[in-house]
Design a protein around this motif. Structure first.
Motif, PDB file in Angstrom:
ATOM      1  N   ARG A 173      14.002  57.061 -25.120  1.00 48.04           N
ATOM      2  CA  ARG A 173      13.748  56.790 -27.319  1.00 48.04           C
ATOM      3  C   ARG A 173      14.523  57.238 -27.669  1.00 48.04           C
ATOM      4  NH1 ARG A 173      13.997  51.973 -25.501  1.00 48.04           N
ATOM      5  NH2 ARG A 173      12.853  50.463 -25.364  1.00 48.04           N
ATOM      6  N   ASP A 174      14.690  58.658 -26.764  1.00 48.21           N
ATOM      7  CA  ASP A 174      15.064  59.933 -28.460  1.00 48.21           C
ATOM      8  C   ASP A 174      16.843  59.116 -28.685  1.00 48.21           C
ATOM      9  OD1 ASP A 174      16.562  61.234 -25.420  1.00 48.21           O
ATOM     10  OD2 ASP A 174      15.427  59.607 -24.835  1.00 48.21           O
ATOM     11  N   ALA A 175      16.510  60.042 -29.834  1.00 49.94           N
ATOM     12  CA  ALA A 175      18.238  59.741 -30.532  1.00 49.94           C
ATOM     13  C   ALA A 175      19.558  60.197 -30.053  1.00 49.94           C
ATOM     14  CB  ALA A 175      17.972  60.018 -31.959  1.00 49.94           C
ATOM     15  N   CYS A 176      19.585  61.163 -28.684  1.00 52.22           N
ATOM     16  CA  CYS A 176      20.140  61.705 -28.196  1.00 52.22           C
ATOM     17  C   CYS A 176      20.694  61.410 -26.643  1.00 52.22           C
ATOM     18  CB  CYS A 176      19.560  62.722 -27.599  1.00 52.22           C
ATOM     19  SG  CYS A 176      21.114  64.368 -27.594  1.00 52.22           S
ATOM     20  N   SER A 177      20.013  59.929 -26.554  1.00 48.20           N
ATOM     21  CA  SER A 177      20.464  59.402 -25.269  1.00 48.20           C
ATOM     22  C   SER A 177      20.561  58.323 -25.717  1.00 48.20           C
ATOM     23  CB  SER A 177      19.025  58.940 -24.507  1.00 48.20           C
ATOM     24  OG  SER A 177      18.350  58.349 -24.892  1.00 48.20           O
ATOM     25  N   ALA A 178      21.292  57.296 -27.106  1.00 50.84           N
ATOM     26  CA  ALA A 178      22.218  56.684 -27.966  1.00 50.84           C
ATOM     27  C   ALA A 178      22.888  56.434 -27.102  1.00 50.84           C
ATOM     28  CB  ALA A 178      22.080  56.176 -29.483  1.00 50.84           C
ATOM     29  N   GLY A 179      24.049  56.694 -26.898  1.00 51.66           N
ATOM     30  CA  GLY A 179      25.119  57.060 -26.001  1.00 51.66           C
ATOM     31  C   GLY A 179      25.013  56.610 -24.597  1.00 51.66           C
ATOM     32  N   LEU A 180      24.291  57.250 -23.798  1.00 54.62           N
ATOM     33  CA  LEU A 180      23.829  56.521 -22.654  1.00 54.62           C
ATOM     34  C   LEU A 180      23.201  55.210 -22.380  1.00 54.62           C
ATOM     35  CD1 LEU A 180      21.995  60.460 -21.284  1.00 54.62           C
ATOM     36  CD2 LEU A 180      24.283  59.474 -21.223  1.00 54.62           C
ATOM     37  N   ARG A 181      22.248  55.364 -23.391  1.00 58.29           N
ATOM     38  CA  ARG A 181      22.029  53.563 -23.562  1.00 58.29           C
ATOM     39  C   ARG A 181      23.123  52.705 -24.075  1.00 58.29           C
ATOM     40  NH1 ARG A 181      18.039  55.943 -27.037  1.00 58.29           N
ATOM     41  NH2 ARG A 181      18.417  54.340 -28.049  1.00 58.29           N
ATOM     42  N   ARG A 182      24.096  52.902 -24.518  1.00 59.19           N
ATOM     43  CA  ARG A 182      25.002  52.107 -24.955  1.00 59.19           C
ATOM     44  C   ARG A 182      25.822  51.957 -23.393  1.00 59.19           C
ATOM     45  NH1 ARG A 182      24.719  54.171 -29.839  1.00 59.19           N
ATOM     46  NH2 ARG A 182      27.227  56.111 -29.341  1.00 59.19           N
ATOM     47  N   LYS A 183      26.494  52.477 -23.087  1.00 56.58           N
ATOM     48  CA  LYS A 183      26.765  52.847 -21.181  1.00 56.58           C
ATOM     49  C   LYS A 183      26.196  52.124 -20.303  1.00 56.58           C
ATOM     50  CE  LYS A 183      30.599  54.180 -20.089  1.00 56.58           C
ATOM     51  NZ  LYS A 183      31.231  53.630 -19.635  1.00 56.58           N
ATOM     52  N   ALA A 184      24.078  51.827 -20.288  1.00 59.69           N
ATOM     53  CA  ALA A 184      23.812  51.806 -19.492  1.00 59.69           C
ATOM     54  C   ALA A 184      23.744  50.238 -19.819  1.00 59.69           C
ATOM     55  CB  ALA A 184      22.340  52.244 -19.345  1.00 59.69           C
ATOM     56  N   VAL A 185      24.196  50.065 -20.522  1.00 61.48           N
ATOM     57  CA  VAL A 185      23.788  47.787 -21.422  1.00 61.48           C
ATOM     58  C   VAL A 185      25.152  47.810 -20.417  1.00 61.48           C
ATOM     59  CG1 VAL A 185      24.405  46.638 -23.529  1.00 61.48           C
ATOM     60  CG2 VAL A 185      21.916  48.742 -23.142  1.00 61.48           C
ATOM     61  N   PHE A 186      26.058  48.376 -21.056  1.00 56.59           N
ATOM     62  CA  PHE A 186      27.708  47.555 -20.427  1.00 56.59           C
ATOM     63  C   PHE A 186      27.425  47.306 -18.908  1.00 56.59           C
ATOM     64  CE2 PHE A 186      30.940  48.766 -18.038  1.00 56.59           C
ATOM     65  CZ  PHE A 186      32.243  47.280 -18.229  1.00 56.59           C
ATOM     66  N   LEU A 187      26.684  49.074 -17.872  1.00 60.53           N
ATOM     67  CA  LEU A 187      26.645  48.907 -16.726  1.00 60.53           C
ATOM     68  C   LEU A 187      25.949  47.311 -16.156  1.00 60.53           C
ATOM     69  CD1 LEU A 187      26.781  52.655 -15.940  1.00 60.53           C
ATOM     70  CD2 LEU A 187      28.256  51.336 -15.340  1.00 60.53           C
ATOM     71  N   VAL A 188      24.855  47.301 -16.373  1.00 56.74           N
ATOM     72  CA  VAL A 188      23.871  46.332 -16.854  1.00 56.74           C
ATOM     73  C   VAL A 188      24.774  45.312 -16.928  1.00 56.74           C
ATOM     74  CG1 VAL A 188      21.677  45.183 -17.204  1.00 56.74           C
ATOM     75  CG2 VAL A 188      21.106  47.254 -16.787  1.00 56.74           C
ATOM     76  N   SER A 189      24.931  44.948 -17.697  1.00 54.82           N
ATOM     77  CA  SER A 189      25.986  44.090 -17.532  1.00 54.82           C
ATOM     78  C   SER A 189      27.089  43.434 -16.071  1.00 54.82           C
ATOM     79  CB  SER A 189      26.525  43.051 -19.064  1.00 54.82           C
ATOM     80  OG  SER A 189      27.541  44.097 -18.555  1.00 54.82           O
ATOM     81  N   GLN A 190      27.021  43.830 -15.514  1.00 57.50           N
ATOM     82  CA  GLN A 190      28.357  43.871 -14.915  1.00 57.50           C
ATOM     83  C   GLN A 190      27.551  43.681 -13.234  1.00 57.50           C
ATOM     84  OE1 GLN A 190      31.600  44.315 -15.831  1.00 57.50           O
ATOM     85  NE2 GLN A 190      30.043  43.744 -17.512  1.00 57.50           N
ATOM     86  N   LYS A 191      26.091  43.836 -13.103  1.00 60.54           N
ATOM     87  CA  LYS A 191      25.465  43.597 -12.319  1.00 60.54           C
ATOM     88  C   LYS A 191      24.723  42.405 -11.754  1.00 60.54           C
ATOM     89  CE  LYS A 191      26.272  48.141 -11.028  1.00 60.54           C
ATOM     90  NZ  LYS A 191      27.080  48.396  -9.716  1.00 60.54           N
ATOM     91  N   ARG A 192      25.046  41.694 -11.700  1.00 61.76           N
ATOM     92  CA  ARG A 192      25.032  40.050 -11.102  1.00 61.76           C
ATOM     93  C   ARG A 192      23.678  39.621 -10.617  1.00 61.76           C
ATOM     94  NH1 ARG A 192      27.211  39.871 -14.971  1.00 61.76           N
ATOM     95  NH2 ARG A 192      29.343  38.913 -15.552  1.00 61.76           N
ATOM     96  N   THR A 193      22.528  40.282 -10.402  1.00 64.41           N
ATOM     97  CA  THR A 193      20.806  39.854 -10.481  1.00 64.41           C
ATOM     98  C   THR A 193      20.086  39.681 -10.974  1.00 64.41           C
ATOM     99  OG1 THR A 193      19.830  41.426 -12.194  1.00 64.41           O
ATOM    100  CG2 THR A 193      21.102  42.677  -9.768  1.00 64.41           C
ATOM    101  N   PRO A 194      19.297  38.949 -11.033  1.00 62.49           N
ATOM    102  CA  PRO A 194      18.367  37.344 -11.426  1.00 62.49           C
ATOM    103  C   PRO A 194      17.636  38.387 -12.723  1.00 62.49           C
ATOM    104  CG  PRO A 194      17.357  37.619  -8.936  1.00 62.49           C
ATOM    105  CD  PRO A 194      18.732  38.297  -9.371  1.00 62.49           C
ATOM    106  N   GLU A 195      17.536  39.875 -12.725  1.00 63.86           N
ATOM    107  CA  GLU A 195      16.805  40.113 -13.805  1.00 63.86           C
ATOM    108  C   GLU A 195      17.550  40.775 -15.120  1.00 63.86           C
ATOM    109  OE1 GLU A 195      16.385  43.935 -11.235  1.00 63.86           O
ATOM    110  OE2 GLU A 195      14.734  43.525 -12.493  1.00 63.86           O
ATOM    111  N   THR A 196      18.896  40.699 -14.610  1.00 61.28           N
ATOM    112  CA  THR A 196      20.049  40.926 -16.013  1.00 61.28           C
ATOM    113  C   THR A 196      19.891  40.767 -16.562  1.00 61.28           C
ATOM    114  OG1 THR A 196      21.880  40.927 -13.050  1.00 61.28           O
ATOM    115  CG2 THR A 196      22.909  41.283 -16.068  1.00 61.28           C
ATOM    116  N   ALA A 197      19.922  39.654 -17.029  1.00 59.92           N
ATOM    117  CA  ALA A 197      19.319  38.819 -18.379  1.00 59.92           C
ATOM    118  C   ALA A 197      18.293  38.950 -19.700  1.00 59.92           C
ATOM    119  CB  ALA A 197      19.670  37.171 -18.461  1.00 59.92           C
ATOM    120  N   ASN A 198      17.273  38.896 -18.643  1.00 54.31           N
ATOM    121  CA  ASN A 198      15.744  39.907 -18.652  1.00 54.31           C
ATOM    122  C   ASN A 198      16.202  40.980 -19.353  1.00 54.31           C
ATOM    123  OD1 ASN A 198      14.606  37.332 -18.916  1.00 54.31           O
ATOM    124  ND2 ASN A 198      13.927  37.486 -17.163  1.00 54.31           N
ATOM    125  N   ILE A 199      16.634  42.126 -18.378  1.00 54.33           N
ATOM    126  CA  ILE A 199      16.323  43.103 -19.168  1.00 54.33           C
ATOM    127  C   ILE A 199      17.396  43.610 -20.678  1.00 54.33           C
ATOM    128  CG2 ILE A 199      17.560  45.822 -18.376  1.00 54.33           C
ATOM    129  CD1 ILE A 199      17.369  44.849 -15.255  1.00 54.33           C
TER     130      ILE A 199
END
Length: 409
Positions: free
Chosen positions: A153-179
């Motif tokens: 939740r720290d402001a400095c990690s916003a760029g990392l979280r944006r990248k992580a959101v994209f990477l999660v969307s590329q992983k086809r798992t049952p929990e992807t949508a809920n994450i």
């Protein structure tokens, strides 16, 4: 190296630190040797690249701290993809050590400075390179790491979280949508939330979650992303959700326009009939105009004639009639139909619009012929001028002689 002969380049770069270890170029040469081996790409070369980068860290730490660290992460990402467990562990570690203090989750990546906040597209940042490497790893290993990044939740990690959101969307798992949905609900950064909703478009079966966003109190930017994501879902329920949203008078006109636009991009009898019916019920000219455009994008469904019917209906607003004429022209209505309409039309403003429609179809000989006729014979001098003006924009070889004949008449 510039010719792509990476094997040879690696051999040449290897010689410099061996022969001239005190040279100012020795560290750079070792880095470029590793880079050439990385670009060569086979497993042995990747292993050699990793070894050279580890030596670089010992012998020339100043070089290793910058480009060398990022390259090592990329090399390790490729090796992890091919089953190298030690590299996979290194990638895990690079994402960061997690400490929980004072009720807040703080992550400080190894070797980074707290003030050095990465952008999600900064390919020269070691942490972003580490996250990119996760894309090469299997979902079972990558998803827990990505979830830890998204929990920050720290402001400095916003760029990392944006990248992580994209990477999660590329992983086809049952929990992807809920994450992704959890991020859309709770991340403190507006752009991260928007990206989570946007990437739901790539996750099959996300329609119920997107409907939840549209029913809630999300801001307009989030809802706009949800409408786009719904338009990408290949299921009837998603299209029905867009149709339902387009009818909601409680929503902003801009968002309803977006829903209408996306319905127009998905051809089908249900969407066509819905948009025609909605047009007749609307009072907003802007929304009606968007429907005219959307139906013009659906050829072969009788929409061309429907647009012409709007154009000739004197009960319709004149600006909407003109728009309907334009889009009918763009939809491929035959030029003779416009020519006949011109001859029986009494309204000079509509006649002017027909001339403009003809001017947009100048590759059609019949359009030029009709403009010749108007320029010669129309009783209204203003309409003759309009036809002559648009003929002057034409590349039809007959136009030059026609204009000369007018001048000499």
């Amino acid at each position: 190296m510039s010719r792509g002969d990476y094997k040879r380049a690696a051999e040449v770069f290897h010689r410099i630190p061996e022969r001239y270890p005190q040279s100012a170029y020795a560290g750079q040469a070792m880095y470029y040797e590793a880079y050439s081996l990385y670009r060569s790409g086979n497993e042995d070369d990747l292993s050699s690249a990793r070894d050279r980068l580890k030596q670089l860290k010992v012998r020339y730490p100043a070089v290793a701290r910058n480009d060398g660290a990022v390259l090592l992460t990329r090399v390790c990402g490729e090796l992890a993809k091919r089953g190298d467990q030690s590299c996979a562990a290194d990638i895990d570690a690079k994402v960061g050590d997690i400490d929980v203090t004072g009720g807040q989750t703080l992550v400080v990546p190894k070797g980074s400075q707290a003030s050095n906040c990465p952008s999600d597209d900064d390919e020269n940042d070691d942490r972003i390179a580490a996250l990119n490497a996760l894309l090469q790893m299997d979902a079972d290993r990558a998803m827990p790491i990505l979830q830890k990044v998204l929990a920050r939740r720290d402001a400095c990690s916003a760029g990392l979280r944006r990248k992580a959101v994209f990477l999660v969307s590329q992983k086809r798992t049952p929990e992807t949508a809920n994450i992704l949905m959890s991020v859309a609900r709770s991340d403190p950064d507006q752009e991260v939330r928007e990206q989570a909703v946007f990437w739901l478009s790539q996750v099959p079966g996300s329609t119920p979650l997107l409907e939840e966003i549209l029913r809630g109190n999300a801001d307009e930017d989030i809802k706009e992303k949800a409408l786009f994501s719904l338009s990408q879902q290949n299921e009837p329920r998603a299209q029905q959700s867009l149709r339902d949203f387009a009818t909601r008078e409680s929503e902003s006109p801009d968002l309803r326009e977006k829903a209408i636009f996306w319905l127009g991009q998905r051809h089908g009898a249900e969407n066509t009939e819905f948009l025609r019916g909605l047009y007749s019920r609307l009072t907003s000219e802007d929304l009606k105009e968007k429907i005219l455009f959307s139906l013009s994008q659906q050829r072969g469904s009788g929409n061309e004639q429907w647009l012409m019917n709007i154009a000739v209906n004197p009960k319709e607003d004149i600006e909407l009639r003109k728009k309907a004429l334009f889009w009918a022209g763009q939809s491929g209505v035959a030029i003779p139909e416009f020519a006949q309409l011109y001859d029986r039309m009494a309204d000079s403003e509509m006649k002017e619009q027909i001339i403009f429609v003809l001017s947009q179809r100048q590759s059609d000989k019949a359009a030029i012929d009709k403009m010749f006729d108007i320029a010669r014979n129309d009783k209204d001098p203003e309409l003759r001028k309009k036809a002559i003006f648009w003929l002057g924009q034409s590349r039809d070889p007959r136009v030059q002689q026609f204009l000369m004949d007018l001048i000499n008449r």
